[in-house]
Design a protein around this motif. Structure first.
Motif, PDB file in Angstrom:
ATOM      1  N   PHE A 160      48.021  19.212  33.334  1.00  0.00           N
ATOM      2  CA  PHE A 160      47.556  20.268  34.231  1.00  0.00           C
ATOM      3  C   PHE A 160      47.584  19.737  35.662  1.00  0.00           C
ATOM      4  O   PHE A 160      46.967  18.697  35.957  1.00  0.00           O
ATOM      5  N   CYS A 161      48.315  20.435  36.508  1.00  0.00           N
ATOM      6  CA  CYS A 161      48.471  19.999  37.893  1.00  0.00           C
ATOM      7  C   CYS A 161      47.096  19.850  38.550  1.00  0.00           C
ATOM      8  O   CYS A 161      46.235  20.724  38.412  1.00  0.00           O
ATOM      9  N   PRO A 162      46.873  18.741  39.288  1.00  0.00           N
ATOM     10  CA  PRO A 162      45.561  18.526  39.898  1.00  0.00           C
ATOM     11  C   PRO A 162      45.236  19.494  41.036  1.00  0.00           C
ATOM     12  O   PRO A 162      44.080  19.606  41.435  1.00  0.00           O
ATOM     13  N   LEU A 163      46.223  20.220  41.541  1.00  0.00           N
ATOM     14  CA  LEU A 163      45.932  21.130  42.655  1.00  0.00           C
ATOM     15  C   LEU A 163      45.510  22.513  42.180  1.00  0.00           C
ATOM     16  O   LEU A 163      44.463  23.019  42.582  1.00  0.00           O
ATOM     17  N   HIS A 164      46.312  23.177  41.338  1.00  0.00           N
ATOM     18  CA  HIS A 164      45.981  24.548  40.943  1.00  0.00           C
ATOM     19  C   HIS A 164      46.067  24.762  39.436  1.00  0.00           C
ATOM     20  O   HIS A 164      46.091  25.894  38.968  1.00  0.00           O
ATOM     21  N   ALA A 165      46.160  23.657  38.706  1.00  0.00           N
ATOM     22  CA  ALA A 165      46.017  23.673  37.239  1.00  0.00           C
ATOM     23  C   ALA A 165      47.102  24.396  36.471  1.00  0.00           C
ATOM     24  O   ALA A 165      46.851  24.839  35.345  1.00  0.00           O
ATOM     25  N   TRP A 166      48.294  24.542  37.050  1.00  0.00           N
ATOM     26  CA  TRP A 166      49.385  25.036  36.205  1.00  0.00           C
ATOM     27  C   TRP A 166      49.605  24.002  35.100  1.00  0.00           C
ATOM     28  O   TRP A 166      49.514  22.790  35.349  1.00  0.00           O
ATOM     29  N   GLY A 167      49.920  24.477  33.901  1.00  0.00           N
ATOM     30  CA  GLY A 167      50.147  23.570  32.781  1.00  0.00           C
ATOM     31  C   GLY A 167      51.624  23.391  32.497  1.00  0.00           C
ATOM     32  O   GLY A 167      52.392  24.367  32.521  1.00  0.00           O
ATOM     33  N   GLY A 188      56.566  15.836  41.254  1.00  0.00           N
ATOM     34  CA  GLY A 188      56.157  16.903  42.154  1.00  0.00           C
ATOM     35  C   GLY A 188      56.111  18.258  41.461  1.00  0.00           C
ATOM     36  O   GLY A 188      57.117  18.727  40.912  1.00  0.00           O
ATOM     37  N   CYS A 189      54.938  18.889  41.494  1.00  0.00           N
ATOM     38  CA  CYS A 189      54.790  20.215  40.891  1.00  0.00           C
ATOM     39  C   CYS A 189      55.651  21.223  41.652  1.00  0.00           C
ATOM     40  O   CYS A 189      55.661  21.235  42.893  1.00  0.00           O
ATOM     41  N   PRO A 190      56.378  22.091  40.931  1.00  0.00           N
ATOM     42  CA  PRO A 190      57.243  23.060  41.608  1.00  0.00           C
ATOM     43  C   PRO A 190      56.466  24.145  42.368  1.00  0.00           C
ATOM     44  O   PRO A 190      57.070  24.875  43.159  1.00  0.00           O
ATOM     45  N   HIS A 191      55.157  24.245  42.149  1.00  0.00           N
ATOM     46  CA  HIS A 191      54.374  25.234  42.901  1.00  0.00           C
ATOM     47  C   HIS A 191      54.229  24.781  44.349  1.00  0.00           C
ATOM     48  O   HIS A 191      54.857  25.322  45.236  1.00  0.00           O
ATOM     49  N   ARG A 192      53.426  23.737  44.579  1.00  0.00           N
ATOM     50  CA  ARG A 192      53.258  23.247  45.959  1.00  0.00           C
ATOM     51  C   ARG A 192      53.236  21.726  46.032  1.00  0.00           C
ATOM     52  O   ARG A 192      52.578  21.149  46.885  1.00  0.00           O
ATOM     53  N   GLY A 193      53.930  21.117  45.098  1.00  0.00           N
ATOM     54  CA  GLY A 193      54.133  19.669  45.198  1.00  0.00           C
ATOM     55  C   GLY A 193      52.995  18.799  44.711  1.00  0.00           C
ATOM     56  O   GLY A 193      52.970  17.601  45.006  1.00  0.00           O
ATOM     57  N   GLY A 194      52.051  19.350  43.967  1.00  0.00           N
ATOM     58  CA  GLY A 194      50.948  18.536  43.444  1.00  0.00           C
ATOM     59  C   GLY A 194      51.468  17.359  42.618  1.00  0.00           C
ATOM     60  O   GLY A 194      52.494  17.483  41.935  1.00  0.00           O
ATOM     61  N   PRO A 195      50.761  16.213  42.681  1.00  0.00           N
ATOM     62  CA  PRO A 195      51.213  15.018  41.964  1.00  0.00           C
ATOM     63  C   PRO A 195      50.830  15.072  40.487  1.00  0.00           C
ATOM     64  O   PRO A 195      49.697  14.786  40.107  1.00  0.00           O
TER      65      PRO A 195
HETATM   66  S1  FES Z   1      50.714  22.548  43.304  1.00  0.00           S
HETATM   67 FE1  FES Z   1      50.715  22.431  41.145  1.00  0.00          FE
HETATM   68  S2  FES Z   1      49.779  24.260  40.482  1.00  0.00           S
HETATM   69 FE2  FES Z   1      49.808  24.412  42.647  1.00  0.00          FE
END
Ligand code: FES
Length: 99
Positions: A60-67, A41-48
């Motif tokens: 790179f997170c599939p939701l907002h591309a944080w690396g 789970g991505c710490p931003h908004r939980g992206g897988p």
């Molecule tokens: S949920 Fe991963 S970058 Fe936003």
């Protein structure tokens, strides 16, 4: 405790592989000859993160591309948003996670 979670051949080249261990979703990544494991789970908004693009050692997170560096869990853009990492052992073709 080490648990076998998949085989080396299960791991795709440019993505992660999702496993669930003791109720925890963990993303595995193959980088060269090494395998690394981080929380899914991505710490931003939980992206897988297991379904993000893997380039070099960065997913790179599939939701907002944080690396995130899958070797250290560190987020390049926001260092305070690090991922939990897990020790991985490869025994033959078995991938094992240490809990
Ligand atoms: S949920 Fe991963 S970058 Fe936003």
């Amino acid at each position: 405790m080490r648990l076998t979670v998949c085989r080396l051949a299960d791991l795709p080249a440019h993505q992660g592989y999702l496993v669930e261990v003791a109720g925890e979703a963990i993303a595995l990544f193959r980088v060269g000859d090494e395998v690394h494991a981080v929380e899914n789970g991505c710490p931003h908004r939980g992206g897988p993160l297991a379904f993000g693009d893997l380039r070099g050692g960065t997913v790179f997170c599939p939701l907002h591309a944080w690396g995130f560096d899958v070797r250290t869990g560190r987020c390049d853009e926001f260092p305070e948003a690090s991922l939990r990492t897990f020790a991985v052992h490869v025994e033959g073709d078995e991938v094992q996670i240490e809990l």
